[in-house]
Design a protein around this motif. Sequence first.
Motif, PDB file in Angstrom:
ATOM      1  N   VAL A   1       0.864  -1.181   0.000  1.00  0.00           N
ATOM      2  CA  VAL A   1       0.000   0.000   0.000  1.00  0.00           C
ATOM      3  C   VAL A   1       0.896   1.225   0.000  1.00  0.00           C
ATOM      4  O   VAL A   1       1.768   1.345   0.862  1.00  0.00           O
ATOM      5  N   LEU A   2       0.672   2.139  -0.960  1.00  0.00           N
ATOM      6  CA  LEU A   2       1.481   3.354  -1.037  1.00  0.00           C
ATOM      7  C   LEU A   2       0.598   4.576  -1.280  1.00  0.00           C
ATOM      8  O   LEU A   2      -0.414   4.489  -1.978  1.00  0.00           O
ATOM      9  N   PRO A   3       1.013   5.734  -0.712  1.00  0.00           N
ATOM     10  CA  PRO A   3       0.280   6.978  -0.969  1.00  0.00           C
ATOM     11  C   PRO A   3       0.815   7.659  -2.225  1.00  0.00           C
ATOM     12  O   PRO A   3       1.924   7.365  -2.684  1.00  0.00           O
ATOM     13  N   ALA A   4       0.041   8.595  -2.750  1.00  0.00           N
ATOM     14  CA  ALA A   4       0.501   9.409  -3.874  1.00  0.00           C
ATOM     15  C   ALA A   4       1.707  10.214  -3.415  1.00  0.00           C
ATOM     16  O   ALA A   4       1.834  10.532  -2.234  1.00  0.00           O
ATOM     17  N   PRO A   5       2.585  10.527  -4.316  1.00  0.00           N
ATOM     18  CA  PRO A   5       2.511  10.266  -5.746  1.00  0.00           C
ATOM     19  C   PRO A   5       3.240   8.991  -6.162  1.00  0.00           C
ATOM     20  O   PRO A   5       4.443   8.885  -6.017  1.00  0.00           O
ATOM     21  N   VAL A   6       2.485   8.027  -6.647  1.00  0.00           N
ATOM     22  CA  VAL A   6       3.029   6.829  -7.274  1.00  0.00           C
ATOM     23  C   VAL A   6       2.324   6.685  -8.621  1.00  0.00           C
ATOM     24  O   VAL A   6       1.093   6.608  -8.668  1.00  0.00           O
ATOM     25  N   ASP A   7       3.090   6.695  -9.681  1.00  0.00           N
ATOM     26  CA  ASP A   7       2.500   6.519 -11.006  1.00  0.00           C
ATOM     27  C   ASP A   7       1.957   5.114 -11.157  1.00  0.00           C
ATOM     28  O   ASP A   7       2.612   4.142 -10.780  1.00  0.00           O
ATOM     29  N   VAL A   8       0.759   5.023 -11.714  1.00  0.00           N
ATOM     30  CA  VAL A   8       0.165   3.745 -12.089  1.00  0.00           C
ATOM     31  C   VAL A   8       0.073   3.759 -13.609  1.00  0.00           C
ATOM     32  O   VAL A   8      -0.705   4.519 -14.182  1.00  0.00           O
TER      33      VAL A   8
END
Length: 183
Positions: free
Chosen positions: A65-72
């Motif tokens: 589980v990761l918070p933004a900003p992570v590009d999908v």
Amino acid sequence: MTVPSFAHGDRLTRRDLEAITDERHRYELVDGTLLVSPSPRPLHQRVVARVLAALTAVCPADCEVLPAPVDVVLDEFTVMIPDVVVGRRETFTERALVGVPVLAVEVVSPSSRYIDRHLKPARLAAAGCPFYWVIEPNEPTLSCFRLDGTEYVLDAEATGEEIVRLEVPYRIDLSPADLVSSY
């Protein structure tokens, strides 16, 4: 801070997106169209932090589980940044989650309402993302959707002090009021 100039009408790609170095805004691509969002407000980030903590506690070992900003990265022309994303560990690279997330969560801001309620879920459903949650912090409301065929259907919803009890994708109880409370 660098935002390259792009020719009017050009369909942008993931490579174009990676050339942007401005960190004051959030840049996403949907079908080659650039979306720009301002930095989030404290209420928005409070909700993100609470959802992140709740999901991290129940997330299985094969996911993260990761918070933004992570590009999908859904494809060469669609790169989105959910406020919270759950993905299988093998889909994360050094730069992004490449492929379909298990769960995408959006916290709605006035400037992002249409994108979070219509554009992003349509694109994520088409890609096969099994779960999509939307949180309206000002009401507060939590709406949990699951993919049924090619469309999202409402699986559970709660407002204020009500509690959403879910079994999938994880066993979890969430109250919208708790997500927004400053205690």
